[in-house]
Design a protein around this motif. Structure first.
Motif, PDB file in Angstrom:
ATOM      1  N   ARG A  72       0.827  -1.207   0.000  1.00 42.73           N
ATOM      2  CA  ARG A  72       0.000   0.000   0.000  1.00 42.73           C
ATOM      3  C   ARG A  72       0.862   1.258   0.000  1.00 42.73           C
ATOM      4  NH1 ARG A  72      -5.709  -1.347   2.513  1.00 42.73           N
ATOM      5  NH2 ARG A  72      -5.876  -3.275   1.388  1.00 42.73           N
ATOM      6  N   PHE A 120      -9.124  -6.211   6.737  1.00 45.89           N
ATOM      7  CA  PHE A 120     -10.093  -6.945   5.923  1.00 45.89           C
ATOM      8  C   PHE A 120      -9.377  -7.736   4.825  1.00 45.89           C
ATOM      9  CE2 PHE A 120     -13.134  -7.172   2.354  1.00 45.89           C
ATOM     10  CZ  PHE A 120     -14.109  -7.931   2.968  1.00 45.89           C
ATOM     11  N   SER A 124      -9.140  -1.490   6.403  1.00 51.57           N
ATOM     12  CA  SER A 124      -9.137  -2.099   5.070  1.00 51.57           C
ATOM     13  C   SER A 124      -7.973  -3.091   4.936  1.00 51.57           C
ATOM     14  CB  SER A 124      -9.100  -1.029   3.980  1.00 51.57           C
ATOM     15  OG  SER A 124      -7.785  -0.744   3.597  1.00 51.57           O
ATOM     16  N   THR A 125      -6.831  -2.812   5.606  1.00 49.22           N
ATOM     17  CA  THR A 125      -5.733  -3.777   5.587  1.00 49.22           C
ATOM     18  C   THR A 125      -6.125  -5.043   6.342  1.00 49.22           C
ATOM     19  OG1 THR A 125      -4.242  -1.877   5.674  1.00 49.22           O
ATOM     20  CG2 THR A 125      -3.248  -4.025   5.969  1.00 49.22           C
ATOM     21  N   ARG A 164      -9.230   4.014   8.906  1.00 49.16           N
ATOM     22  CA  ARG A 164      -9.816   3.411   7.701  1.00 49.16           C
ATOM     23  C   ARG A 164      -8.804   2.528   6.998  1.00 49.16           C
ATOM     24  NH1 ARG A 164     -14.289   6.689   4.853  1.00 49.16           N
ATOM     25  NH2 ARG A 164     -13.657   5.327   3.157  1.00 49.16           N
TER      26      ARG A 164
END
Lengths: 193, 277
Positions: free
Chosen positions: B174, B197, B194-195, B190
């Motif tokens: 990322r 998930f 998201s990482t 956030r």
């Protein structure tokens, strides 16, 4: 080899339930540190609003795996993993995992393992929260005033209904959308784009 | 994400015992301590637990490192009870209206605080001195846990170090793509979510592949019915036998004896206060 019956666990059910449990075992372990650390700034019983995270596997397991025993197994193994990683509460968390898993699973069992919609998930979360509150009161807060006990129970039930019930349902949908649950009935309900 | 290796000397006399025996001993002691609300019982049990610690090959410093968060727990329970006690009996020490501190409240608070420690420590010690593989083997061999579930859980547990590596890889990927939350806490949260998930999705995908590989090696064949309708139950042998010997029985009986002694002593001095009365 013939196909297993709908209620028998396939290997993939066992392994994926275990993977979910291990992932949440790490989350539990981190949440233990949060509860006994930064979150201590919020006094009890109000701190109970973050409690629901400890009950997610009890709802997420049944929603993803859709087999009898998924709630008990996932929550119990998650608790066991957090104990192996070193929870400060020791063996008692395994007992918590068992009770919470049975309570969360109860909502799905009542529908005969046929309904997997969000109201059942929220009910499962609320039941698991009630089980956790009961254990906490017997174990840690037996001599507190009864008003306090009711407030604590209410907060835990609400937190678990929202975080474990609603959150577990949302997480299952999100996982299904990625296609990673295609070997499960829960993953085949996704809308193909 | 790195997890500490076993922290105790695995050859110590009690650390070597069967994991099931250790768990049973810890469970007996913990349950005995939950049954009473007085400060004497947990204090006696704590003294015994700390005295037995060297037999588990664990240093006191190591135990302190694992158990110090309990201090926060215990302190919270104590302060909470002073504020929200159900009954305020005994001599009044600090008259403060609804939160009047009495001797009864202080004794109760001390008891609950000590109880948090005394109930937790046996389990903390047992888990710190038990290898997950030994635990899974003993659960199958001694407690007759279903082997498919025990081995499946163990397989998933062994993915943990891989997941740690994958977390680092996701984070680096990322960053390489220029995803940077900066100092904004909301953006950081956030990105973290998201990482996490993505890590969970990757873990489930890995688990699905692992299940196929395990099936290909005959892992799932037990318990399913064959084409002729006969249940096919291949005879399985154990790769890593766990023994439950006389010393293990002695450990469990010792825990029963210790719990009994502690409870008897507290009854003898008149301190015992049953949980359900």
């Amino acid at each position: 080899m013939s196909q297993p019956t709908p209620h028998q666990w396939r290997t993939v059910d066992i392994v994926v339930a275990s993977v979910l449990a291990v992932a949440f075992g790490v989350v539990f372990w981190a949440w233990d540190a949060l509860w006994n650390g930064p979150a201590d700034a919020i006094p009890l019983p109000a701190r109970g609003i973050i409690y629901g995270v400890w009950l997610v596997p009890a709802v997420l397991g049944p929603l993803v795996i859709r087999k009898p025993g998924a709630g008990v197994y996932t929550e119990l193994v998650a608790a066991l993993v957090s104990a192996l990683l070193g929870t400060p509460w020791g063996l008692i968390v395994v007992l918590y995992g068992l009770f919470q898993g049975v309570a969360g699973e109860f909502a799905f069992a009542l529908t005969g393992y046929r309904v997997w919609r969000w109201p059942v998930a929220v009910a499962g979360g609320a039941l698991a929260g009630a089980a956790a509150a009961l254990l906490d009161i017997v174990n840690y807060y037996p001599t507190y005033a009864s008003d306090w006990k009711w407030a604590y129970t209410g907060l835990l039930v609400a937190s678990s209904a929202v975080i474990a019930g609603g959150g577990g349902w949302t997480l299952t949908r999100a996982l299904a959308q990625t296609g990673v649950l295609d070997r499960f009935a829960s993953g085949r309900e996704r809308v193909a784009v | 994400m790195r997890f500490a290796p076993p922290v105790a000397d695995a050859t110590a006399p009690l650390a070597r015992r069967n994991p099931v025996a250790k768990l049973a001993a810890a469970a007996v002691l913990s349950l005995a301590l939950v049954s009473t609300l007085d400060p004497v019982t947990p204090a006696l049990a704590l003294a015994a637990e700390l005295a037995l610690l060297p037999l588990f090959g664990m240093r006191h410093r190591e135990l302190a490192r694992r158990a110090w968060p309990l201090l926060v727990s215990a302190l919270g329970v104590v302060v909470g009870l002073v504020l929200f006690a159900g009954e305020r009996t005994g001599e009044v020490l600090v008259p403060l209206g609804p939160v009047t501190v009495t001797t009864g409240v202080l004794t109760g608070a001390l008891a609950l605080g000590l109880r948090v420690f005394a109930v937790a420590l046996p389990g903390v010690i047992v888990f710190a001195t038990t290898d997950p593989t030994d635990l899974a083997d003993a659960l199958v061999q001694q407690l007759k846990a279903p082997p498919r579930f025990a081995i499946g859980a163990l397989a998933a547990f062994r993915l943990l170090p891989l997941l740690g590596d994958e977390w680092e890889m996701l984070t680096m990927a990322r960053r390489a793509r220029g995803v940077d939350p900066g100092r904004n806490p909301v953006a950081r949260l956030r990105l973290f979510a998201s990482t996490a998930f993505a890590l969970l999705v990757g873990a489930i995908r890995r688990g699905t592949r692992l299940a196929v590989a395990m099936d290909a090696r005959g892992f799932g064949s037990a318990g399913l019915t064959s084409q002729t309708g006969e249940p096919s139950r291949p005879r399985r042998t154990t790769a890593r036998p766990q023994r439950f010997g006389r010393a293990d029985t002695v450990l469990v009986l010792g825990a029963v004896a210790l719990s009994g002694t502690v409870l008897m002593l507290s009854i003898a001095v008149g301190a015992f206060r049953p949980l359900l009365s």
